[in-house]
Design a protein around this motif. Structure first.
Motif, PDB file in Angstrom:
ATOM      1  N   ILE A 141      18.893  -8.536  -0.598  1.00 61.74           N
ATOM      2  CA  ILE A 141      18.036  -7.441  -1.063  1.00 61.74           C
ATOM      3  C   ILE A 141      17.252  -6.879   0.109  1.00 61.74           C
ATOM      4  O   ILE A 141      16.855  -7.607   1.030  1.00 61.74           O
ATOM      5  CB  ILE A 141      17.074  -7.901  -2.181  1.00 61.74           C
ATOM      6  N   GLY A 142      17.039  -5.580   0.070  1.00 62.31           N
ATOM      7  CA  GLY A 142      16.159  -4.889   0.995  1.00 62.31           C
ATOM      8  C   GLY A 142      15.508  -3.753   0.241  1.00 62.31           C
ATOM      9  O   GLY A 142      15.743  -3.567  -0.959  1.00 62.31           O
ATOM     10  N   ALA A 143      14.692  -2.994   0.929  1.00 62.85           N
ATOM     11  CA  ALA A 143      14.070  -1.825   0.301  1.00 62.85           C
ATOM     12  C   ALA A 143      13.502  -0.930   1.383  1.00 62.85           C
ATOM     13  O   ALA A 143      13.127  -1.405   2.461  1.00 62.85           O
ATOM     14  CB  ALA A 143      12.954  -2.241  -0.661  1.00 62.85           C
ATOM     15  N   PHE A 144      13.485   0.378   1.111  1.00 59.84           N
ATOM     16  CA  PHE A 144      12.629   1.232   1.930  1.00 59.84           C
ATOM     17  C   PHE A 144      11.566   1.809   1.020  1.00 59.84           C
ATOM     18  O   PHE A 144      11.811   2.196  -0.121  1.00 59.84           O
ATOM     19  CB  PHE A 144      13.400   2.298   2.713  1.00 59.84           C
ATOM     20  N   LEU A 145      10.349   1.771   1.530  1.00 56.97           N
ATOM     21  CA  LEU A 145       9.156   2.184   0.797  1.00 56.97           C
ATOM     22  C   LEU A 145       8.625   3.450   1.449  1.00 56.97           C
ATOM     23  O   LEU A 145       8.656   3.567   2.676  1.00 56.97           O
ATOM     24  CB  LEU A 145       8.084   1.090   0.840  1.00 56.97           C
ATOM     25  N   GLY A 193       0.798  -1.216   0.000  1.00 61.12           N
ATOM     26  CA  GLY A 193       0.000   0.000   0.000  1.00 61.12           C
ATOM     27  C   GLY A 193       0.833   1.269   0.000  1.00 61.12           C
ATOM     28  O   GLY A 193       0.296   2.372   0.103  1.00 61.12           O
ATOM     29  N   MET A 194       2.152   1.127  -0.135  1.00 61.96           N
ATOM     30  CA  MET A 194       3.033   2.289  -0.201  1.00 61.96           C
ATOM     31  C   MET A 194       3.136   2.781  -1.648  1.00 61.96           C
ATOM     32  O   MET A 194       2.649   2.124  -2.569  1.00 61.96           O
ATOM     33  CB  MET A 194       4.410   1.948   0.368  1.00 61.96           C
ATOM     34  N   GLU A 195       3.783   3.955  -1.841  1.00 67.49           N
ATOM     35  CA  GLU A 195       3.769   4.567  -3.172  1.00 67.49           C
ATOM     36  C   GLU A 195       5.113   4.554  -3.909  1.00 67.49           C
ATOM     37  O   GLU A 195       5.140   4.567  -5.130  1.00 67.49           O
ATOM     38  CB  GLU A 195       3.291   6.021  -3.085  1.00 67.49           C
ATOM     39  N   ARG A 196       6.227   4.565  -3.169  1.00 64.31           N
ATOM     40  CA  ARG A 196       7.539   4.646  -3.809  1.00 64.31           C
ATOM     41  C   ARG A 196       8.488   3.612  -3.190  1.00 64.31           C
ATOM     42  O   ARG A 196       8.387   3.306  -2.006  1.00 64.31           O
ATOM     43  CB  ARG A 196       8.142   6.050  -3.655  1.00 64.31           C
ATOM     44  N   VAL A 197       9.423   3.104  -4.008  1.00 68.88           N
ATOM     45  CA  VAL A 197      10.316   2.025  -3.580  1.00 68.88           C
ATOM     46  C   VAL A 197      11.764   2.384  -3.924  1.00 68.88           C
ATOM     47  O   VAL A 197      12.043   2.840  -5.037  1.00 68.88           O
ATOM     48  CB  VAL A 197       9.946   0.696  -4.275  1.00 68.88           C
ATOM     49  N   PHE A 198      12.658   2.185  -2.973  1.00 68.27           N
ATOM     50  CA  PHE A 198      14.094   2.270  -3.238  1.00 68.27           C
ATOM     51  C   PHE A 198      14.711   0.941  -2.807  1.00 68.27           C
ATOM     52  O   PHE A 198      14.639   0.563  -1.634  1.00 68.27           O
ATOM     53  CB  PHE A 198      14.748   3.420  -2.468  1.00 68.27           C
ATOM     54  N   PHE A 199      15.339   0.232  -3.749  1.00 69.29           N
ATOM     55  CA  PHE A 199      15.931  -1.057  -3.433  1.00 69.29           C
ATOM     56  C   PHE A 199      17.347  -0.895  -2.873  1.00 69.29           C
ATOM     57  O   PHE A 199      18.150  -0.101  -3.374  1.00 69.29           O
ATOM     58  CB  PHE A 199      15.984  -1.948  -4.677  1.00 69.29           C
ATOM     59  N   MET A 219       8.574   2.491   5.259  1.00 73.21           N
ATOM     60  CA  MET A 219       8.651   1.104   5.706  1.00 73.21           C
ATOM     61  C   MET A 219       9.947   0.483   5.191  1.00 73.21           C
ATOM     62  O   MET A 219      10.272   0.604   4.010  1.00 73.21           O
ATOM     63  CB  MET A 219       7.449   0.303   5.169  1.00 73.21           C
ATOM     64  N   ALA A 220      10.682  -0.164   6.091  1.00 74.51           N
ATOM     65  CA  ALA A 220      11.895  -0.881   5.707  1.00 74.51           C
ATOM     66  C   ALA A 220      11.586  -2.368   5.624  1.00 74.51           C
ATOM     67  O   ALA A 220      10.987  -2.937   6.542  1.00 74.51           O
ATOM     68  CB  ALA A 220      13.007  -0.630   6.721  1.00 74.51           C
ATOM     69  N   VAL A 221      11.995  -3.000   4.528  1.00 76.17           N
ATOM     70  CA  VAL A 221      11.769  -4.435   4.327  1.00 76.17           C
ATOM     71  C   VAL A 221      13.067  -5.082   3.854  1.00 76.17           C
ATOM     72  O   VAL A 221      13.954  -4.425   3.328  1.00 76.17           O
ATOM     73  CB  VAL A 221      10.628  -4.701   3.320  1.00 76.17           C
ATOM     74  N   ALA A 222      13.166  -6.402   4.036  1.00 80.11           N
ATOM     75  CA  ALA A 222      14.329  -7.160   3.566  1.00 80.11           C
ATOM     76  C   ALA A 222      14.053  -8.640   3.841  1.00 80.11           C
ATOM     77  O   ALA A 222      12.949  -9.112   3.621  1.00 80.11           O
ATOM     78  CB  ALA A 222      15.613  -6.682   4.237  1.00 80.11           C
ATOM     79  N   LYS A 223      15.064  -9.349   4.323  1.00 79.62           N
ATOM     80  CA  LYS A 223      14.998 -10.752   4.718  1.00 79.62           C
ATOM     81  C   LYS A 223      14.194 -11.608   3.731  1.00 79.62           C
ATOM     82  O   LYS A 223      14.693 -11.923   2.657  1.00 79.62           O
ATOM     83  CB  LYS A 223      14.497 -10.874   6.154  1.00 79.62           C
TER      84      LYS A 223
END
Length: 396
Positions: free
Chosen positions: A260-264, A95-101, A248-252
């Protein structure tokens, strides 16, 4: 034995920053790992909550093979198709709008910190903003991520860290409110603390933080690196409470073993512009092809349904252990991120269980952590419990 030879070589070649368990793994299959001497282990750690789909998933591996034959890297000076597709799928499920990998969860936290400071600087032109993080949290080992990690044990030898970080009591909205001032630019927390001892946030706490951040026009940042990607039973733990962060920070489990990770970000928080941030390897075609396949497989293989069904079964069985053994003082968690708190450090329990062919890991506050692949079945829970009960009975 081959393992002893490899371990001796490793001790001579690798920097000793881990006290490694004396096992040398060679291959994986399903939810099992095999060491170089052929011994089989049921994996209830998943590479620290990373290998969500288990080992050897054919669709995942095929996606990687196909991409390797095409292209593995071009840099972010250009577009690449897998990154675009993976970003679109992440937007849909989050549900977020932008992604940085990024290349890791730690790097995702770094990007989140920079986003918060840039957002506040754009508002008031000041550069002395503060972030409120949580006691007993864990966000990574880099200097920025370490600065917002609420555990002095990890920080002491590396000070001075980033300035302007203040720590509130987890699950206490009043504690957060007491720290908010005109310099505050963000509140950062894990919806379920992982390394800190498997502590879920209260729904009212998260909802109160959302209202507070809206009122003060500061960013709400969720670290979903460990508890996200389906592990809690929702795609992201915050979704259980209908609370959407600004970052939001994601990875694992996003990479199922790939780095790989990303902040959205929301559109409001998408303040970074060319020159503000970058990554040479982040979002390269190979890892994004893997992440894209992971997101497809989560849907096609009904991973969330499995997490909720097997997670409920695991909860019931661990509750049984808690009532049976006085050495267990608490049981916390959700889905397939659960923990048993013991009256003593459970390292010896984990060490004894691995000798019986089951991998378990620990967390802070005397916690034995259960973070298996998200595709385990009830029979795997039973297999793990047999080994754990044997150890608990033997140790009295």
């Amino acid at each position: 034995m081959k393992a002893e030879t490899y371990m001796e070589r490793g001790e001579q070649a690798l920097l000793h920053t881990y006290n490694r368990t004396p096992i040398v793994f060679e291959r994986g299959e399903g939810v099992y790992l095999y060491d170089v001497d052929g011994k089989k282990y049921l994996d209830f750690a998943a590479g620290i909550a990373v290998v969500g789909l288990g080992y050897g998933n054919p669709e995942f591996e095929e996606a990687l093979k196909n991409q390797v034959e095409k292209l593995t890297h071009t840099s972010n000076l250009y577009y690449n198709v897998p990154a675009i597709e993976a970003a679109e799928k992440l937007k849909k499920v989050s549900g977020m709008e932008r992604v940085f990998f990024t290349n890791s969860g730690t790097e995702a936290i770094e990007g989140a910190i920079k986003t918060a400071r840039k957002y506040a600087m754009k508002k008031d032109g000041m550069k002395d903003h503060e972030i409120i993080a949580m006691e007993h949290s864990f966000h990574g080992r880099s200097m920025g991520a370490l600065s917002v990690t609420g555990n002095p044990h990890y920080q002491e030898d590396f000070k001075p860290l980033l300035s302007g970080i203040r720590f509130a009591e987890y699950n206490s909205l009043e504690s957060v409110k007491a720290l908010v001032n005109e310099k505050t630019c963000a509140v950062l927390l894990e919806p379920i603390q992982g390394e800190g001892g498997i502590y879920p946030a209260d729904g009212a706490f998260l909802q109160g933080l959302r209202a507070l951040c809206d009122e003060k026009d500061i960013l709400l940042i969720f670290d979903e690196i460990q508890c996200g990607m389906g592990r809690s039973g929702s795609m992201f733990a915050c979704q259980k409470y209908g609370v959407k962060p600004d970052v939001m920070a994601v990875a694992k489990a996003l990479g199922n073993g790939l780095p790989i990770g990303a902040f959205l970000t929301s559109e409001k928080a998408a303040v970074l512009v060319p020159g503000d941030h970058g990554s040479t390897y982040g979002g390269n075609p190979l890892v994004c092809a893997g992440a894209s396949a992971v997101l497809d497989l989560f849907e096609n293989e009904n991973v969330l349904d499995n997490v909720n069904r097997v997670g409920a079964y695991l909860w019931e069985k661990l509750e049984g252990l808690k009532s049976k053994y006085p050495v267990i003082k608490d049981h916390r968690g959700a889905g397939l991120i659960q923990g048993l708190e013991f009256t003593k450090a459970p390292g010896d329990i984990a060490a004894a269980v691995v000798k019986k062919g089951v991998i378990l890991i620990t967390a802070e506050h005397n916690v034995l952590r259960f973070v298996p692949p998200l595709v385990i079945k009830e029979e795997h829970v039973d297999e793990m419990l047999r080994a754990l009960e044997e150890v608990l009975s033997e140790q009295g």
